[in-house]
Design a protein around this motif. Structure first.
Motif, short mmCIF file in Angstrom:
data_model
loop_
_atom_site.label_atom_id
_atom_site.label_comp_id
_atom_site.label_asym_id
_atom_site.label_seq_id
_atom_site.Cartn_x
_atom_site.Cartn_y
_atom_site.Cartn_z
N LEU A 2 0.78 -1.23 -0.12
CA LEU A 2 0.14 -0.03 0.31
C LEU A 2 0.86 1.37 -0.08
CD1 LEU A 2 -2.30 -1.49 2.26
CD2 LEU A 2 -2.82 -1.34 0.33
N GLY A 3 2.46 1.18 -0.40
CA GLY A 3 2.42 1.95 -0.56
C GLY A 3 2.40 3.69 -0.73
N SER A 4 1.94 3.49 -1.66
CA SER A 4 0.72 4.82 -2.40
C SER A 4 -0.26 4.96 -1.66
CB SER A 4 -0.07 3.84 -4.28
OG SER A 4 -0.63 3.75 -3.69
N VAL A 5 -0.27 4.74 -1.14
CA VAL A 5 -1.65 4.69 0.10
C VAL A 5 -0.55 5.93 1.07
CG1 VAL A 5 -3.33 4.61 1.86
CG2 VAL A 5 -3.94 3.54 -0.47
N ILE A 6 0.78 4.58 1.57
CA ILE A 6 1.13 5.79 2.44
C ILE A 6 1.78 6.32 2.33
CG2 ILE A 6 2.46 4.70 4.34
CD1 ILE A 6 2.16 1.98 4.13
N ASP A 7 2.54 6.45 1.41
CA ASP A 7 3.37 7.57 1.33
C ASP A 7 3.29 8.49 -0.02
OD1 ASP A 7 5.74 4.57 0.89
OD2 ASP A 7 5.60 5.84 2.99
N THR A 8 2.77 8.42 -0.81
CA THR A 8 2.82 9.38 -1.87
C THR A 8 1.28 9.73 -1.99
OG1 THR A 8 1.96 7.82 -3.70
CG2 THR A 8 4.09 8.61 -3.22
N ALA A 9 -0.01 9.45 -1.88
CA ALA A 9 -1.26 9.70 -1.91
C ALA A 9 -1.75 11.17 -0.84
CB ALA A 9 -2.67 8.82 -1.58
N ASN A 10 -2.67 11.75 -1.40
CA ASN A 10 -3.36 13.22 -0.46
C ASN A 10 -1.99 13.66 -0.26
OD1 ASN A 10 -5.45 14.25 0.68
ND2 ASN A 10 -4.96 13.00 2.06
N GLY A 181 -1.32 -6.67 12.35
CA GLY A 181 -2.08 -5.83 11.11
C GLY A 181 -1.37 -4.98 10.76
N ALA A 182 -0.86 -4.08 11.67
CA ALA A 182 -0.09 -2.56 11.15
C ALA A 182 1.25 -3.12 10.23
CB ALA A 182 0.09 -1.91 11.98
N ALA A 183 1.66 -3.77 11.00
CA ALA A 183 2.87 -4.28 10.13
C ALA A 183 2.75 -4.99 8.48
CB ALA A 183 3.85 -5.59 10.73
N GLU A 184 1.41 -5.53 7.83
CA GLU A 184 0.92 -6.09 7.38
C GLU A 184 0.93 -4.93 5.92
OE1 GLU A 184 -0.59 -9.33 4.40
OE2 GLU A 184 -0.07 -9.53 6.24
N PHE A 185 0.26 -4.12 6.60
CA PHE A 185 0.54 -2.73 5.42
C PHE A 185 1.35 -2.04 5.67
CE2 PHE A 185 -3.98 -4.29 6.76
CZ PHE A 185 -3.76 -4.95 5.30
N GLY A 186 3.09 -2.29 6.29
CA GLY A 186 4.03 -1.68 6.31
C GLY A 186 3.33 0.18 7.09
#
Length: 223
Positions: A2-10, A181-186
C-alpha cells in the motif's frame, strides 16, 4: 503493498491515527467477559481459566470461542447468546481510559484525521463510542462486520485504508493483532500498556506508550 496510500497519496492530506477501541479507548472487559461466559454456558462448555478469559478482548469473539474448544455449531449458538447479552446490558459495561477522550478531541482540534480500526462489531463500536462522547471526533468508523466478511484486524485495517483516504497512518492498539495488522501494510504502530496485552506483544510494536500523555508525545514527535 500500500505504498501509494502511505507515501504519496493526498500530499496535502491530514495525517491519520487508526485507533483500536477495546483496551485502547475503553475498558470494556467487564461486559465482554460476562458475554463470553454466557455464550459458553449456553452450549454447556467448560469455562476456561481466568488467564485465558483475560485475553479474549482483541481477537474476533468467534476466534476466542473456538480457542475455548467450541465446535463450529457451538460457536454459532454461543455467539447468539453473547450477542443477545451485549445488545442489552453488555455493551454499556465499560469505562473510558484516563485521558483518552480528551486526547482524541485534541487530535481533532489539531487537524489529525482520527479513525477506528477495531475488531469490535460496527454496531457495538458505534454505540459505545457515542456513549463515551468520542464518536463525534471520529472521522471514519472502521470496525468488524461479520455479514460483510470483515472480522480480523487485517481485514478491518484494509477496509479503513480502502475507504478513509488515510495519509501517513499510524496504528494505536494494545494487542498483537493491532501490531501484526499494521505490519501487514507497512504501517508504524504504537502499543498502549493499559489494555489487555502483554509485554511480549508490545515488543512487536514500533513504539510503546504507558500513559495517554506519553501516547500524545510519541504521536507528536515520531508520527
Amino acid at each position: 503493498m500500500l505504498g501509494s496510500v502511505i507515501d504519496t497519496a493526498n500530499n496535502g492530506g491530514q495525517d491519520t491515527i487508526l485507533l483500536d477501541v477495546d483496551g485502547t479507548i475503553i475498558d470494556s472487559y467487564p461486559g465482554i467477559r460476562e458475554g463470553f461466559l454466557r455464550g459458553l454456558d449456553a452450549v454447556g462448555a467448560t469455562r476456561p481459566a481466568e488467564d485465558f478469559i483475560r485475553r479474549i478482548p482483541g481477537p474476533p469473539m468467534r476466534d476466542s470461542m473456538a480457542a475455548a474448544g467450541l465446535g463450529p455449531d457451538q460457536v454459532e449458538r454461543a455467539m447468539q447468546a453473547y450477542s443477545d447479552y451485549m445488545s442489552s446490558e453488555g455493551w454499556q459495561r465499560f469505562t473510558v481510559f484516563d485521558g483518552m477522550a480528551e486526547l482524541i478531541a485534541r487530535w481533532k482540534d489539531e487537524g489529525w484525521k482520527v479513525c477506528t480500526a477495531t475488531s469490535k462489531s460496527e454496531h457495538f463500536a458505534r454505540l459505545a463510542l457515542e456513549r463515551a462522547g468520542v464518536l463525534e471526533h471520529i472521522d471514519f468508523l472502521g470496525a468488524a462486520n461479520w455479514d460483510a466478511g470483515r472480522s480480523t484486524k487485517i481485514e478491518v485495517i484494509q477496509y479503513v485504508l480502502d475507504n478513509a483516504d488515510p495519509y501517513h497512518p499510524v496504528m494505536v492498539g494494545d494487542r498483537i493483532h493491532d501490531f501484526a495488522g499494521a505490519a501487514e501494510f507497512g504501517l508504524p504502530s504504537i502499543a498502549v500498556t493499559w489494555g489487555y496485552g502483554a509485554e511480549e506483544e508490545w515488543e512487536q510494536a514500533t513504539y510503546v506508550a504507558h500513559t495517554s500523555t506519553e501516547l500524545e508525545d510519541i504521536v507528536r514527535e515520531y508520527c
